[in-house]
Design an enzyme around this catalytic site. Structure first.
Site, short mmCIF file in Angstrom:
data_model
loop_
_atom_site.label_atom_id
_atom_site.label_comp_id
_atom_site.label_asym_id
_atom_site.label_seq_id
_atom_site.Cartn_x
_atom_site.Cartn_y
_atom_site.Cartn_z
CB CYS A 151 -8.97 -4.43 5.11
SG CYS A 151 -8.93 -3.88 3.41
CG HIS B 154 -1.82 -1.22 1.16
ND1 HIS B 154 -2.62 -1.52 0.10
CD2 HIS B 154 -1.98 -2.24 2.05
CE1 HIS B 154 -3.24 -2.66 0.32
NE2 HIS B 154 -2.87 -3.12 1.50
C1 LIG Z 1 -5.71 -9.34 8.08
C2 LIG Z 1 -5.39 -7.87 8.02
C3 LIG Z 1 -6.42 -6.95 7.99
C4 LIG Z 1 -6.13 -5.58 7.94
N1 LIG Z 1 -7.17 -4.70 7.89
C5 LIG Z 1 -6.93 -3.38 7.81
C6 LIG Z 1 -8.00 -2.45 7.70
O1 LIG Z 1 -9.18 -2.81 7.68
N2 LIG Z 1 -7.70 -1.13 7.65
C7 LIG Z 1 -6.41 -0.68 7.66
O2 LIG Z 1 -6.19 0.54 7.57
N3 LIG Z 1 -5.36 -1.56 7.76
C8 LIG Z 1 -5.60 -2.88 7.83
N4 LIG Z 1 -4.56 -3.77 7.93
C9 LIG Z 1 -3.19 -3.25 8.04
C10 LIG Z 1 -2.61 -2.96 6.67
O3 LIG Z 1 -2.71 -4.10 5.85
C11 LIG Z 1 -1.16 -2.53 6.79
O4 LIG Z 1 -1.09 -1.40 7.61
C12 LIG Z 1 -0.62 -2.22 5.40
O5 LIG Z 1 -0.48 -3.41 4.67
C13 LIG Z 1 0.72 -1.50 5.46
O6 LIG Z 1 1.16 -1.30 4.15
P1 LIG Z 1 2.70 -1.16 3.80
O7 LIG Z 1 2.78 -1.01 2.32
O8 LIG Z 1 3.32 -0.13 4.65
O9 LIG Z 1 3.37 -2.52 4.27
P2 LIG Z 1 3.14 -4.04 3.86
O10 LIG Z 1 1.74 -4.28 3.48
O11 LIG Z 1 3.71 -4.84 4.96
O12 LIG Z 1 4.03 -4.21 2.54
C14 LIG Z 1 5.42 -4.16 2.57
C15 LIG Z 1 5.95 -4.65 1.23
O13 LIG Z 1 7.36 -4.58 1.26
C16 LIG Z 1 7.92 -5.73 0.68
N5 LIG Z 1 9.27 -5.93 1.25
C17 LIG Z 1 9.60 -6.04 2.57
N6 LIG Z 1 10.94 -6.18 2.71
C18 LIG Z 1 11.45 -6.14 1.45
C19 LIG Z 1 12.77 -6.23 0.93
N7 LIG Z 1 13.83 -6.36 1.73
N8 LIG Z 1 12.93 -6.18 -0.40
C20 LIG Z 1 11.86 -6.03 -1.23
N9 LIG Z 1 10.59 -5.93 -0.79
C21 LIG Z 1 10.40 -5.98 0.53
C22 LIG Z 1 6.93 -6.84 1.05
O14 LIG Z 1 7.03 -7.93 0.14
C23 LIG Z 1 5.60 -6.11 0.95
O15 LIG Z 1 5.02 -6.21 -0.33
C24 LIG Z 1 -4.80 -5.14 7.94
C25 LIG Z 1 -3.76 -6.07 7.96
C26 LIG Z 1 -4.05 -7.41 7.98
C27 LIG Z 1 -2.93 -8.40 7.97
#
Ligand SMILES: Cc1cc2nc3c(=O)[nH]c(=O)nc-3n(C[C@H](O)[C@H](O)[C@H](O)COP(=O)(O)OP(=O)(O)OC[C@H]3O[C@@H](n4cnc5c(N)ncnc54)[C@H](O)[C@@H]3O)c2cc1C
Ligand SMILES: NC(=O)C1=CN([C@@H]2O[C@H](COP(=O)(O)OP(=O)(O)OC[C@H]3O[C@@H](n4cnc5c(N)ncnc54)[C@H](O)[C@@H]3O)[C@@H](O)[C@H]2O)C=CC1
Length: 444
Positions: free
Chosen positions: A44, A11
């Site tokens: 989510c 995200h």
């Molecule tokens: C079951 C569930 C339900 C949820 N429901 C909600 C909701 O209703 N509302 C809400 O606001 N939030 C919700 N969340 C929380 C939300 O999903 C997270 O806050 C969100 O995914 C964060 O996004 P992000 O991109 O920061 O990190 P992440 O989604 O953790 O993505 C990180 C990305 O980085 C990549 N990555 C990591 N390390 C490396 C590396 N060294 N090299 C290359 N790539 C790498 C991973 O592969 C991944 O694709 C939920 C989470 C879960 C698990």
């Protein structure tokens, strides 16, 4: 053309890449690395998918490698960044096919997210101990649920994921025990008067509650058979760990400043302590308006906004986050709870002297059909009367109401200014003596 490298494309990363390519097309070379095989999975929707409330996972993605490449990014999937040389400004990565990359950058955006915390207990590596974070995790759980092997599921952690999954597993006809070391569910978000209502909903629908119990071990020969807590033991064929997230922040090594849980510490422009290095989403801190301090709040909503902020700044703009309130919502068997900022109990744990303005009433005048009760609590500081939190619960869709309080916290509005706030009235929607007005008028 300046080169911006983005690590992580869920995200936060996707929001950053889209912002760069939509607002300044052809001005920046964007190179993206993600260790996973997919982009933009909406976790989510995972409980809805597992619970069979949606037909499949297809709609849970809103972007892809192809879409980002069509906009001009170079996107390496299944490629893990293994090291960053912050002095020479080079990212090192390795692909699934062992291809190695050495990618120089001018600006770097870290969007590596978070991973579920795995408590260090005996039995954590047994078969059928499941995590639920990625698309692949949910897929694996669903495949196992469809076998006869899994009849009893223990969900460890009754936060947002745990409560949503408890419903999903019940919808699959499984026996479910929901375990949390806190004395109630959702304790990080609501006061116990509210969480008790959610507990009633869970129990009424057949979820066994085991609150105030710490899991000490998971037992089984190869597979999960039993969950032992400090007080009880529960038979289980599957154990789901949902005890919170920790930031994925290994890559920063010693060079990037951290928050107490290891998240990259960023300022309001999403900048880390190193020039040209930004961090966004679950791997980074947020500025929390309810406490007036840096905090860690892992939410997709925060991830997307922080991605936009970092992208604009990395492209040479000047933009700052408004800060966040941790606004959140949950809907379980049609019972809805939303909150923002601090609960009364949490504010007191932070050492704030706070009061609560409570009210409970029907959403609409009694002569209207499809009417439901709404419970509201507004939390405000005793000294300056500034609002620091709000909670609402109802079977009615009250979700939009909480946005008002999110803005109130951000803008430091006092409880007194809510008393005569112009809130419209129409019987189809609400009452002339609105529960928000009434709660504020009743404030001490
Ligand atoms: C079951 C569930 C339900 C949820 N429901 C909600 C909701 O209703 N509302 C809400 O606001 N939030 C919700 N969340 C929380 C939300 O999903 C997270 O806050 C969100 O995914 C964060 O996004 P992000 O991109 O920061 O990190 P992440 O989604 O953790 O993505 C990180 C990305 O980085 C990549 N990555 C990591 N390390 C490396 C590396 N060294 N090299 C290359 N790539 C790498 C991973 O592969 C991944 O694709 C939920 C989470 C879960 C698990
Ligand atoms: N609707 C939404 O907005 C959703 C948001 N999310 C977000 O995703 C992140 C992760 O969610 P969760 O994992 O549910 O975290 P959480 O922080 O919501 O809940 C974790 C729960 O685990 C409990 N716990 C901690 N250690 C434990 C232990 N050893 N044994 C038993 N219980 C223990 C805590 O008391 C807490 O109730 C959170 O930031 C959450 O807000 C997740 C799902 C839905």
């Amino acid at each position: 053309m300046s080169k911006i490298v983005v690590i992580g494309a869920n995200h936060a990363g996707t929001a950053a890449v889209n912002t760069i390519l939509d607002t300044a097309p052809d001005q920046h070379q964007v190179v993206v690395f993600d260790a996973n095989s997919n982009i933009s999975f909406l976790g989510c929707g995972m409980a809805l998918w597992i619970g069979g409330q949606i037909s499949g996972p297809e709609g849970l993605f809103y972007s892809s490698q192809k879409l980002l490449q069509q906009k001009g990014a170079l996107v390496h999937m299944l490629t893990t960044v293994t090291k960053i040389d912050f002095d020479r400004k080079i990212v090192y990565a390795e692909g699934y096919d062992h291809a190695r990359y050495e990618e120089p950058y001018e600006k770097l955006i870290l969007a590596t997210g978070s991973q579920p915390i795995i408590p260090d207990i005996p039995g954590k590596d047994l078969e059928n101990v499941q995590l639920v974070k990625r698309y692949q995790d949910a897929d694996e759980v669903i495949q196992k649920l469809h076998t006869d092997q899994i009849q009893k599921v223990a969900v460890i952690g009754a936060g947002y994921i745990g409560v949503e999954l408890a419903e999903a597993f019940k919808r699959n006809g499984k026996e479910v025990v929901l375990i949390d070391c806190a004395p109630t569910c959702l304790s990080g978000y609501y006061d116990s008067d509210f969480t008790n209502l959610m507990s009633e909903v869970l129990e009424k629908n057949g979820v066994q509650l085991a609150f105030g119990e710490s899991v000490t071990r998971i037992e089984g020969t190869n597979r999960v058979e039993k969950i032992l807590t400090d007080q009880n033991e529960y038979d289980a064929d599957m154990a789901v760990l949902a005890v919170g997230f920790r930031p994925n922040s290994k890559l920063g090594g010693e060079r990037l400043e951290r928050f107490r849980n290891g998240a990259y510490r960023v300022n309001r422009q999403q900048r880390t302590n190193l020039p040209d290095v930004y961090a966004i989403g679950d791997c980074a801190t947020v500025y929390d308006n309810s406490t007036g301090d840096v905090n860690y709040i892992a939410l997709a909503s925060n991830a997307v906004r922080s991605g936009i902020v970092a992208a604009v700044n990395a492209c040479g703009g000047q933009i700052e986050t408004e800060g966040v309130q941790g606004s959140n919502g949950i809907s379980i068997w049609g019972f809805n709870m939303v909150s923002t900022g601090l609960s009364l109990e949490k504010a007191r744990r932070y050492g704030l002297d706070v009061c609560a303005a409570d009210f409970e009433d029907y959403q609409k005048p009694r002569f209207m059909n499809h009417n439901e009760k709404v419970k509201i609590r507004i939390v405000y500081r005793r000294d300056n009367r500034v609002i620091v939190g709000a909670q609402m619960a109802s079977r009615y869709d009250i979700s939009m109401g909480i946005h008002l309080f999110s803005l109130a916290i951000q803008e430091k509005v006092t409880i007194d200014r809510l008393k005569l706030l112009d809130l419209f009235f129409l019987p189809h929607f609400n009452q002339p003596y609105n529960y928000i007005t009434m709660a504020a008028l009743n404030a001490e």
